[in-house]
Design an enzyme around this catalytic site. Structure first.
Site, mmCIF file in Angstrom:
data_model
loop_
_atom_site.group_PDB
_atom_site.id
_atom_site.type_symbol
_atom_site.label_atom_id
_atom_site.label_comp_id
_atom_site.label_asym_id
_atom_site.label_seq_id
_atom_site.Cartn_x
_atom_site.Cartn_y
_atom_site.Cartn_z
ATOM 1 N N ASP A 33 0.877 -1.515 -0.079
ATOM 2 C CA ASP A 33 0.077 0.022 0.025
ATOM 3 C C ASP A 33 0.689 1.294 0.443
ATOM 4 O O ASP A 33 1.930 1.569 0.586
ATOM 5 C CB ASP A 33 -0.816 0.102 0.861
ATOM 6 C CG ASP A 33 -1.925 -0.930 1.083
ATOM 7 O OD1 ASP A 33 -2.460 -1.077 -0.142
ATOM 8 O OD2 ASP A 33 -2.532 -1.401 2.357
ATOM 9 N N LYS A 88 -4.268 3.854 -2.460
ATOM 10 C CA LYS A 88 -4.797 4.148 -2.834
ATOM 11 C C LYS A 88 -4.757 5.517 -1.982
ATOM 12 O O LYS A 88 -4.739 5.536 -0.587
ATOM 13 C CB LYS A 88 -6.344 3.325 -2.058
ATOM 14 C CG LYS A 88 -6.646 1.915 -3.051
ATOM 15 C CD LYS A 88 -7.635 1.721 -2.720
ATOM 16 C CE LYS A 88 -7.818 0.914 -1.450
ATOM 17 N NZ LYS A 88 -6.743 -0.327 -1.130
ATOM 18 N N MET A 128 -7.990 8.503 9.103
ATOM 19 C CA MET A 128 -8.130 9.192 7.481
ATOM 20 C C MET A 128 -8.785 9.940 7.094
ATOM 21 O O MET A 128 -9.805 9.846 6.695
ATOM 22 C CB MET A 128 -8.903 7.631 6.219
ATOM 23 C CG MET A 128 -8.026 7.167 5.613
ATOM 24 S SD MET A 128 -8.616 4.937 5.604
ATOM 25 C CE MET A 128 -9.768 4.886 6.860
#
Length: 261
Positions: A37, A59, A173
């Site tokens: 990631d 991502k 996030m």
């Protein structure tokens, strides 16, 4: 007939390579291929043998270079080639890491897998900043929530349930939605003066943090680069403000005095 490989769903922790488990390091260094990631730190990536094949599937908000469905397919395809696959994720694979989604796909395809836990960002940030997640007299519990919805859907959290002065709230996030989160919490009764902290790249040499009252933290944190963790609660009062080195209570008093000067 070629034997099917196995996938290790690995938590790489918050960024400091010394916080990796020995099991995680072993799987990273013996894998045939590492699928990793964006949030895996450069220091941890440097521990992978140079000859090992690497596949980036990172991502970020608003830009999913490899959709989750395709990541699932990649893991299945690699394992069916008989490869030992290290699926490397920042933090812990079972805390906002989608590890269980990938495990479901692997199980459906008849492929063996294992979970290898990692220190989640909240724990890493707590230790590097000195802000405990729980503390007698300040917080009797801690709650982890996401500040971002899949496919950039509206952030529809159960806001009323998140307003508790006795609970530390940790938002993952949430950088893009920090102002919205603060506004929702204060609208439901959490004092605007509640201490809050935003931490970028916790536990690494790139760590940056800002501490401010809840209603000001989004403005104070502008410019912090992801990954950013957002912590709200009275425990933040135990931090030492940077760079002045003042206890947070004194620091906030000075902020208030300056604002009214």
């Amino acid at each position: 007939m070629k034997q099917t490989g196995k996938v290790s769903l690995i938590g790489a922790g918050p960024g400091d390579p010394e916080l990796l488990t020995l099991k995680a390091l072993n799987r990273m260094q013996t894998a045939d291929v590492v699928v990793y990631d964006r949030l895996v730190s450069p220091e941890i990536m440097a521990l992978i043998p140079p000859a090992t094949r690497r596949i980036a599937v990172g991502k970020e908000a608003g830009h999913h270079c490899v959709p989750q469905e395709r990541i699932n397919e990649i893991l299945v395809e690699l394992a069916r080639q008989g490869l030992r696959v290290a699926r490397l994720k920042g933090g812990d694979p079972l805390i906002f890491g989608r590890g269980s989604e990938e495990a479901e796909e692997l199980a459906a395809a008849g492929i063996g897998y294992e979970y290898i836990p990692g220190i989640t960002a909240a724990q890493g940030a707590a230790c590097s900043t000195g802000v405990p997640l729980t503390h007698r007299g300040l917080a009797t519990g801690v709650r982890y929530v996401t500040g971002h919805r899949a496919r950039d859907a509206a952030l529809d959290l159960d806001w009323d349930s998140l307003v508790s002065p006795d609970t530390t709230l940790v938002v993952y996030m949430g950088a893009a939605n920090m102002a919205r989160i603060a506004a929702e919490l204060t609208a439901r009764g959490l004092p605007a003066s509640t201490p809050a902290m935003a931490v970028a790249s916790a536990t690494t040499s790139r760590e940056r943090r800002v501490i401010a009252p809840l209603d000001q933290v989004a403005d104070a944190a502008e410019g912090l680069e992801a990954p950013v963790l957002f912590v709200v609660g009275r425990v933040v009062s135990l931090a030492v403000a940077e760079p002045a080195g003042l206890p947070l209570g004194d620091w906030l008093d000075r902020m208030g005095a300056a604002a009214h000067a």
